[in-house]
Structure formats: C-alpha cells, structure tokens
Design an enzyme around this catalytic site. Structure first.
Site, PDB file in Angstrom:
ATOM      1  N   GLY A  35       0.793  -1.230   0.000  1.00 11.19           N
ATOM      2  CA  GLY A  35       0.000   0.000   0.000  1.00 11.19           C
ATOM      3  C   GLY A  35       0.824   1.279   0.000  1.00 11.19           C
ATOM      4  O   GLY A  35       0.275   2.367  -0.176  1.00 11.19           O
ATOM      5  N   GLU A  36       2.138   1.188   0.214  1.00 12.75           N
ATOM      6  CA  GLU A  36       2.951   2.407   0.199  1.00 12.75           C
ATOM      7  C   GLU A  36       2.989   2.996  -1.215  1.00 12.75           C
ATOM      8  O   GLU A  36       2.822   2.275  -2.200  1.00 12.75           O
ATOM      9  CB  GLU A  36       4.381   2.097   0.673  1.00 12.75           C
ATOM     10  CG  GLU A  36       4.428   1.787   2.161  1.00 12.75           C
ATOM     11  CD  GLU A  36       5.836   1.501   2.669  1.00 12.75           C
ATOM     12  OE1 GLU A  36       6.796   1.536   1.869  1.00 12.75           O
ATOM     13  OE2 GLU A  36       5.967   1.230   3.878  1.00 12.75           O
ATOM     14  N   GLN A  94      -7.843  23.536  10.492  1.00 14.61           N
ATOM     15  CA  GLN A  94      -7.305  23.357  11.860  1.00 14.61           C
ATOM     16  C   GLN A  94      -6.054  24.230  11.935  1.00 14.61           C
ATOM     17  O   GLN A  94      -4.931  23.751  11.803  1.00 14.61           O
ATOM     18  CB  GLN A  94      -7.000  21.865  12.093  1.00 14.61           C
ATOM     19  CG  GLN A  94      -6.535  21.531  13.499  1.00 14.61           C
ATOM     20  CD  GLN A  94      -7.647  21.521  14.550  1.00 14.61           C
ATOM     21  OE1 GLN A  94      -8.803  21.276  14.228  1.00 14.61           O
ATOM     22  NE2 GLN A  94      -7.308  21.806  15.781  1.00 14.61           N
ATOM     23  N   LYS A 189     -24.074  33.225  10.129  1.00 16.29           N
ATOM     24  CA  LYS A 189     -24.424  31.836  10.427  1.00 16.29           C
ATOM     25  C   LYS A 189     -23.932  31.445  11.804  1.00 16.29           C
ATOM     26  O   LYS A 189     -22.964  32.009  12.319  1.00 16.29           O
ATOM     27  CB  LYS A 189     -23.882  30.928   9.320  1.00 16.29           C
ATOM     28  CG  LYS A 189     -22.740  30.041   9.649  1.00 16.29           C
ATOM     29  CD  LYS A 189     -22.270  29.228   8.471  1.00 16.29           C
ATOM     30  CE  LYS A 189     -20.793  28.886   8.668  1.00 16.29           C
ATOM     31  NZ  LYS A 189     -20.164  28.254   7.540  1.00 16.29           N
ATOM     32  N   ARG A 191     -22.841  27.906  13.850  1.00 17.84           N
ATOM     33  CA  ARG A 191     -22.590  26.480  13.668  1.00 17.84           C
ATOM     34  C   ARG A 191     -22.979  25.770  14.953  1.00 17.84           C
ATOM     35  O   ARG A 191     -22.458  26.057  16.021  1.00 17.84           O
ATOM     36  CB  ARG A 191     -21.109  26.246  13.319  1.00 17.84           C
ATOM     37  CG  ARG A 191     -20.829  24.863  12.799  1.00 17.84           C
ATOM     38  CD  ARG A 191     -19.419  24.732  12.249  1.00 17.84           C
ATOM     39  NE  ARG A 191     -19.251  25.234  10.885  1.00 17.84           N
ATOM     40  CZ  ARG A 191     -19.653  24.612   9.795  1.00 17.84           C
ATOM     41  NH1 ARG A 191     -20.263  23.435   9.879  1.00 17.84           N
ATOM     42  NH2 ARG A 191     -19.442  25.128   8.605  1.00 17.84           N
ATOM     43  N   THR A 220     -19.955  19.971   3.418  1.00 21.52           N
ATOM     44  CA  THR A 220     -21.191  19.174   3.526  1.00 21.52           C
ATOM     45  C   THR A 220     -22.322  19.832   2.757  1.00 21.52           C
ATOM     46  O   THR A 220     -23.360  19.212   2.527  1.00 21.52           O
ATOM     47  CB  THR A 220     -21.634  19.066   4.997  1.00 21.52           C
ATOM     48  OG1 THR A 220     -21.966  20.386   5.472  1.00 21.52           O
ATOM     49  CG2 THR A 220     -20.564  18.461   5.872  1.00 21.52           C
ATOM     50  N   GLY A 222     -24.059  22.218   3.980  1.00 15.97           N
ATOM     51  CA  GLY A 222     -24.991  22.752   4.981  1.00 15.97           C
ATOM     52  C   GLY A 222     -25.106  24.275   4.921  1.00 15.97           C
ATOM     53  O   GLY A 222     -26.213  24.816   4.951  1.00 15.97           O
TER      54      GLY A 222
END
Ligand code: R5P
Length: 292
Positions: A35-36, A94, A189, A191, A220, A222
């Site tokens: 998988g590498e 983040q 908005k 959240r 998403t 939203g």
C-alpha cells in the site's frame, strides 16, 4: 520551468504548463504491494525550476504523501528551485489549537512541505491568511475572486447581489462584487455542530433579485443549503452558489440544487464537474512574476 502534476491536479497542471508554454513531466506513480506509494519523475530537472502541482484534497493523506515524495524526487534530480503549487490546501481549517493538546495541522503541513524539499509554496484562497504568513518557507495565497467575478459577469444577471454565505465570506463577496461593480453583503451563520449550521434570519432585501452566494469552501453543503433556503423564503429570483474549493464531502451538488439553487459553480483547485472556472491564470501570472 517544468511542471510536474500530482494525481489530484492533472488538468490544472496541464493548463498551467500551457499558459506558461513550458514543459510538463508526468510522474510515475504506483503502489507497493503493502500500500505504500511509489513516485518517480522520469526526466532531467538539473538546474530547473520544478513546480509540483498537487491539491491536498480527498484522499488528503494519500495526496499529501504523494506531494512530499514528488518534492523529494524533484530535489533529488537537482532542481535549482522546487515550488509546491497546492491549489487546495487541505488541513487549513485546523489552523490553531482550539483545545489544549490539539495539532496545528495547517502549520504542520507547511513545515512538512519545506522539509520534503519545497523552497516555496503557492496556494489559492487559503482558509486563513495567517497560515501563509507563519509558514517557514516563503508562501503566498492567490485569490480567485476576480476570476469568479468575470465568470459571473458572463451569466448576464440583472441587478445581481453578491452575498457571502457567512461573515467569513464577506471579503470574498466584496472582491467578487468589485470586479462586477455589483452590490455585496453577507449572511450570518451559527454552527451548532461540525455538520449543522443555522443561518440567522436577518438578510438584505433580495426580493426579485438574482443572488450569487459565495464561499471559500463547500464541504457538507450545509452552509449553502441554509443560505439558499433563507433567500428563497425572502423572494430571491435566481440563486447561484459559487465556491472556490469544491470539497464536496458528500454528493452535495444535488442537495444544493434541490434547495432552489440554479447552478453550483466552483474552480478547479479541486477537479470536479462543477469546476467551470480555472485558476490556472493565477499560477501562470504568479510563476511568471517569480513566485511567492
Ligand atoms: C467555514 O468557515 C467555511 O468558510 C465554509 O463556510 C464551510 O467550510 C462550508 O462548510 P459546509 O459546506 O460543510 O457548510
């Protein structure tokens, strides 16, 4: 200059090479049995400025590893300078330690790109400018707002209002509107959870007007669905949803259209069927001018 496309950004990389009139080397990419990732750039980069074009969108971790390996490969081939061109910069949301002990993912990604071999980095409408300002390698976030403005101009809307999907999108709305000479504003908005948002009921007067909702990211959906629902209730005529980065966590396009939006339009920072606006001219200009 030589362009090297990663597997997340093949079309955009070709458009950049075409715009620059420079060479493009497609890397060999494969998987080892466990998988590498295997990556090789089959060409000579000695003394060249190599530009690796790779968005770090879904599957983020695989695309990142591929980017790191291609940066390393370019350096190993003796490139004079290696630029990481990362049209969509994943992990940007983040950008601080919201709780003690969390990773500052955005900053970690900049450091990792530098240590893998990038001399500098170019991206587009990064979630927070602070990320590029704090980057250990020279970095610049280009903006696609004028390109969106020019695309909207071609839609032939009457008395269009450019509306940021939330307060964070107000600057984008202002810059897009400036290109068109149109009005702009934004919704507000709240959240409730990472996937649930509510748009506050206050809204500019949109009755009978065409409204273009703009946001940096649709994930998403939203935020856009909430915004479109509020605008429809207030009598908006045509509603269009524009984003820079079509992250599209689920099959959100259909859900946004079902909320009363006429068209969902995005750029090719993430290559998707909604990517009607190419950001290639931004990279071409920035690279011609010497990069970050
Ligand atoms: C948030 O700060 C961003 O600017 C976008 O509004 C957000 O990422 C959109 O997410 P979603 O499509 O999940 O509502």
């Amino acid at each position: 200059m030589i362009i090297v496309p990663g597997s997340a950004s093949p079309k955009l990389a070709s458009r950049i090479a075409e715009g620059l009139g420079c060479g493009l080397i497609r890397p060999e990419l494969a998987r080892f049995p466990d998988g590498e990732t295997y990556a090789r750039i089959p060409g000579d980069l000695r003394g060249e400025h190599a530009v690796i074009v790779q968005s770090t969108c879904h599957p983020q971790n695989e695309n990142l590893i591929e980017l790191f390996l291609l940066l390393d490969a370019a350096k190993g081939l003796g490139a004079r300078r290696v630029t990481a061109a990362v049209p969509y910069f994943g992990y940007a949301r983040q950008d601080r330690r919201f709780k003690p002990g969390e990773a500052m993912s955005a900053h970690a990604m900049c450091r990792l790109m530098g240590s893998a071999g990038a001399d500098d980095m170019l991206t587009v409408d990064i979630h927070e400018e602070e990320i590029v300002r704090g980057s250990p390698i020279p970095a610049k976030s280009l903006t696609a707002a004028p390109l969106l403005g020019r695309h909207i101009a071609r839609l032939g809307l009457k008395d269009a209002l450019i509306l940021g999907a939330d307060e964070g999108a107000l600057k984008l709305a202002r810059d897009v509107a400036a290109e068109l000479g149109a009005d702009h504003s934004c919704l507000r908005k709240r959240r409730l959870t990472p996937t649930m948002v509510v748009t506050e009921p206050e809204c500019p007067d949109v009755a009978g007007r065409d409204v273009v909702i703009v946001d940096d990211i649709i994930s998403t959906g939203g935020t856009m669905i909430e915004a479109a629902t509020v605008l429809k209730e207030r009598g908006a005529e045509g509603i269009y949803a524009f984003c820079i980065h079509p992250v599209f966590a689920d099959e959100v396009e259909g859900k946004i259209l079902a909320a009363g939006v006429r068209e969902v339009i995005a750029t090719d920072t993430i290559e998707h069927r909604a990517s009607a606006v190419s950001v290639a001219p931004l990279f071409v200009e920035a690279l011609r001018e010497g990069g970050p």
